[in-house]
Design an enzyme around this catalytic site. Structure first.
Site, mmCIF file in Angstrom:
data_model
loop_
_atom_site.group_PDB
_atom_site.id
_atom_site.type_symbol
_atom_site.label_atom_id
_atom_site.label_comp_id
_atom_site.label_asym_id
_atom_site.label_seq_id
_atom_site.Cartn_x
_atom_site.Cartn_y
_atom_site.Cartn_z
ATOM 1 N N GLU A 89 37.529 -9.573 56.712
ATOM 2 C CA GLU A 89 37.509 -9.532 55.255
ATOM 3 C C GLU A 89 36.130 -9.193 54.718
ATOM 4 O O GLU A 89 35.116 -9.469 55.369
ATOM 5 C CB GLU A 89 37.938 -10.890 54.699
ATOM 6 N N CYS A 102 29.834 -8.533 50.392
ATOM 7 C CA CYS A 102 29.578 -9.520 51.430
ATOM 8 C C CYS A 102 30.377 -9.075 52.653
ATOM 9 O O CYS A 102 31.605 -9.002 52.600
ATOM 10 C CB CYS A 102 30.061 -10.873 50.909
ATOM 11 N N CYS A 109 34.053 -16.915 64.575
ATOM 12 C CA CYS A 109 32.655 -17.338 64.675
ATOM 13 C C CYS A 109 32.573 -18.539 65.611
ATOM 14 O O CYS A 109 33.438 -19.419 65.570
ATOM 15 C CB CYS A 109 32.133 -17.728 63.286
ATOM 16 N N CYS A 113 30.026 -24.711 62.390
ATOM 17 C CA CYS A 113 29.505 -25.559 61.310
ATOM 18 C C CYS A 113 30.658 -26.397 60.743
ATOM 19 O O CYS A 113 31.741 -25.871 60.473
ATOM 20 C CB CYS A 113 28.875 -24.710 60.208
ATOM 21 N N CYS A 116 32.515 -25.347 57.409
ATOM 22 C CA CYS A 116 32.840 -23.925 57.195
ATOM 23 C C CYS A 116 34.195 -23.561 57.796
ATOM 24 O O CYS A 116 34.482 -23.882 58.948
ATOM 25 C CB CYS A 116 31.735 -23.058 57.802
ATOM 26 N N GLY A 156 31.238 -14.775 60.520
ATOM 27 C CA GLY A 156 30.429 -14.441 61.684
ATOM 28 C C GLY A 156 28.969 -14.791 61.513
ATOM 29 O O GLY A 156 28.482 -15.021 60.404
ATOM 30 N N GLU A 157 28.277 -14.840 62.634
ATOM 31 C CA GLU A 157 26.843 -15.089 62.633
ATOM 32 C C GLU A 157 26.157 -13.764 62.989
ATOM 33 O O GLU A 157 26.240 -13.312 64.129
ATOM 34 C CB GLU A 157 26.519 -16.192 63.666
ATOM 35 N N SER A 211 20.371 -20.616 56.697
ATOM 36 C CA SER A 211 21.299 -21.681 56.304
ATOM 37 C C SER A 211 20.763 -22.991 56.849
ATOM 38 O O SER A 211 20.943 -23.309 58.015
ATOM 39 C CB SER A 211 22.688 -21.410 56.889
ATOM 40 N N LEU A 212 20.103 -23.744 56.003
ATOM 41 C CA LEU A 212 19.441 -24.972 56.470
ATOM 42 C C LEU A 212 20.395 -26.163 56.322
ATOM 43 O O LEU A 212 20.717 -26.834 57.290
ATOM 44 C CB LEU A 212 18.150 -25.198 55.688
ATOM 45 N N ASN A 287 32.299 -24.850 48.306
ATOM 46 C CA ASN A 287 33.673 -24.465 47.995
ATOM 47 C C ASN A 287 34.594 -25.292 48.874
ATOM 48 O O ASN A 287 34.579 -25.142 50.090
ATOM 49 C CB ASN A 287 33.893 -22.982 48.302
ATOM 50 N N CYS A 330 32.343 -18.285 49.584
ATOM 51 C CA CYS A 330 31.705 -18.527 50.884
ATOM 52 C C CYS A 330 32.527 -19.505 51.704
ATOM 53 O O CYS A 330 32.916 -20.556 51.210
ATOM 54 C CB CYS A 330 30.347 -19.210 50.737
HETATM 55 N N1 SAH Z 1 26.597 -17.308 59.865
HETATM 56 C C1 SAH Z 1 25.716 -17.015 58.792
HETATM 57 C C2 SAH Z 1 26.321 -16.256 57.632
HETATM 58 C C3 SAH Z 1 27.716 -16.587 57.176
HETATM 59 S S1 SAH Z 1 28.060 -17.870 56.036
HETATM 60 C C4 SAH Z 1 25.008 -18.253 58.312
HETATM 61 O O1 SAH Z 1 25.272 -19.319 58.840
HETATM 62 O O2 SAH Z 1 24.147 -18.144 57.463
HETATM 63 C C5 SAH Z 1 27.156 -17.636 54.567
HETATM 64 C C6 SAH Z 1 26.743 -18.957 53.932
HETATM 65 O O3 SAH Z 1 27.872 -19.683 53.394
HETATM 66 C C7 SAH Z 1 26.090 -19.910 54.911
HETATM 67 O O4 SAH Z 1 24.959 -20.505 54.324
HETATM 68 C C8 SAH Z 1 27.182 -20.935 55.137
HETATM 69 O O5 SAH Z 1 26.669 -22.146 55.628
HETATM 70 C C9 SAH Z 1 27.783 -21.040 53.766
HETATM 71 N N2 SAH Z 1 29.107 -21.656 53.705
HETATM 72 C C10 SAH Z 1 30.031 -21.791 54.664
HETATM 73 N N3 SAH Z 1 31.129 -22.421 54.215
HETATM 74 C C11 SAH Z 1 30.903 -22.692 52.915
HETATM 75 C C12 SAH Z 1 31.664 -23.309 51.878
HETATM 76 N N4 SAH Z 1 32.913 -23.757 52.102
HETATM 77 N N5 SAH Z 1 31.116 -23.393 50.657
HETATM 78 C C13 SAH Z 1 29.889 -22.903 50.409
HETATM 79 N N6 SAH Z 1 29.127 -22.296 51.331
HETATM 80 C C14 SAH Z 1 29.622 -22.201 52.575
#
Ligand code: SAH
Length: 338
Positions: A89, A102, A109, A113, A116, A156-157, A211-212, A287, A330
């Site tokens: 997507e 995006c 992935c 996390c 996610c 994905g990362e 992404s901290l 979200n 996201c």
């Molecule tokens: N793998 C990469 C990029 C993909 S996710 C990364 O980790 O940065 C893009 C961003 O969305 C990341 O900061 C991720 O932690 C965040 N994210 C994932 N799930 C989310 C959610 N349900 N609501 C808000 N942000 C989310």
């Protein structure tokens, strides 16, 4: 077979030189593909037939196909079918400063996390460079407008698919390609340190976002398993090296999860961690998803967190929310599929 849309300019130059052709043919091919958007190689009128036939033998010209489009006010979600039947997507966002896409960088992935959705489907394979380029080209074709910025924040990362991602960036950044300025390209990573270092040596002025999501190891270990391999102090050292090398400000992403990482003590700890660094914090309202137990911090708590960082002299913004109605926000991609 290689796909023509996955070839960087340097790779095409090398190809033409190997075939005893002039290197400027690479530029001509780029002009046909990305400026004139020709889809039939026989239309490449300044390239002689023998070379066109050779190109046809050596490269595939197909792109991922859009099989579904969901449209909301400022956001659209696209589902793509890849040539092996996998689906990915991409999301289009309409800002007042332009259009951004995006893109997804992997099918599934492996980063796992906790908050996610994407990680619920394990990685099946890399998204190839041409399939990332295709996400941009196909969306531009549907909407009849040009994209002005790209974020690598879909499924994905990106740094777990390093080579394809770097080639993708080179292709869209090429002035004869889609010509998206490096400063309009943002790569977001959960923190794969060796690849952050590699990226810093590339000499491309893209934006790096980390992404901290937690200000200490014990919390980050729970939320992001990658932290066990690359803990916070090492990650912060890598961020410092990146800034020193590239002279670019780095974005720190911090998704606010109710009662998990959104308290004043977390904000203070985060401020302490980031003090003196050339970074800015992007607070992401969470979200909520149907499958995961985390919830979104209340607006008031987001404000308190924001104010605490501000008071500590940390640059901070709150990310605008996009697409929750059509599950394009996201971490929501694919959620309807599984
Ligand atoms: N793998 C990469 C990029 C993909 S996710 C990364 O980790 O940065 C893009 C961003 O969305 C990341 O900061 C991720 O932690 C965040 N994210 C994932 N799930 C989310 C959610 N349900 N609501 C808000 N942000 C989310």
């Amino acid at each position: 077979m290689l796909n023509i849309y996955g070839q960087t300019k340097e790779e095409l130059v090398k190809y033409f030189i190997e075939h005893q052709e002039k290197s400027f043919k690479a530029t001509q091919v780029y002009e046909w593909l990305y400026q004139k958007r020709a889809t039939n190689i026989d239309d490449f009128s300044n390239i002689k037939k023998e070379i066109r036939d050779q190109l046809k033998k050596d490269f595939a010209f197909n792109l991922p196909e859009i099989i579904e489009r969901q449209v909301d006010k400022d956001v659209e979600k696209y589902l793509f079918l890849l040539s092996d039947g996998e689906k990915i997507e991409a999301v289009l966002m309409r800002h007042d400063y332009g259009l951004s896409v995006c893109v997804s960088t992997e099918v599934g992935c492996n980063m796992g996390c906790a908050f996610c959705e994407s990680g619920r489907l394990k990685k099946i394979r890399n998204v190839e460079a041409y399939e990332m380029v295709g996400q941009i080209l196909q969306i531009e074709k549907v909407i009849g407008q040009r994209i002005s910025s790209v974020v690598l924040m879909g499924i994905g990362e990106p740094l777990d698919n390093y080579e394809n991602v770097v080639n993708f960036i080179k292709i869209i950044n090429d002035p004869k390609g889609i010509a998206i300025g490096a400063r309009h390209i943002t790569l977001s990573t959960c923190g794969i340190i060796p690849k952050i270092d590699e990226l810093s040596n590339l000499n491309i002025q893209i934006n790096l976002a980390i992404s901290l999501h937690a200000p200490n190891d014990s919390l980050r270990n729970k939320l992001m398993p990658i932290n066990k391999a690359y803990p916070l102090d090492k990650l912060m050292e890598a961020v410092k090296r990146y800034i020193a090398k590239t002279n670019r400000r780095v974005t720190i992403e911090y998704v606010l999860l109710k009662n998990v990482n959104d308290q004043v003590v977390h904000a203070k700890e985060l401020a302490h961690l980031l003090k003196g660094l050339n970074v800015y914090v992007n607070l992401i309202p969470y979200n909520e998803t149907n499958h995961l137990e985390f919830s979104k911090s209340p607006q008031k708590q987001i404000q308190v967190f924001y104010d605490t960082l501000k008071k500590e002299n940390i640059n901070v913004t709150v990310r605008r929310e996009f697409g929750s109605k059509i599950d394009a926000a996201c971490g929501q991609l694919r959620s309807k599929e599984i």
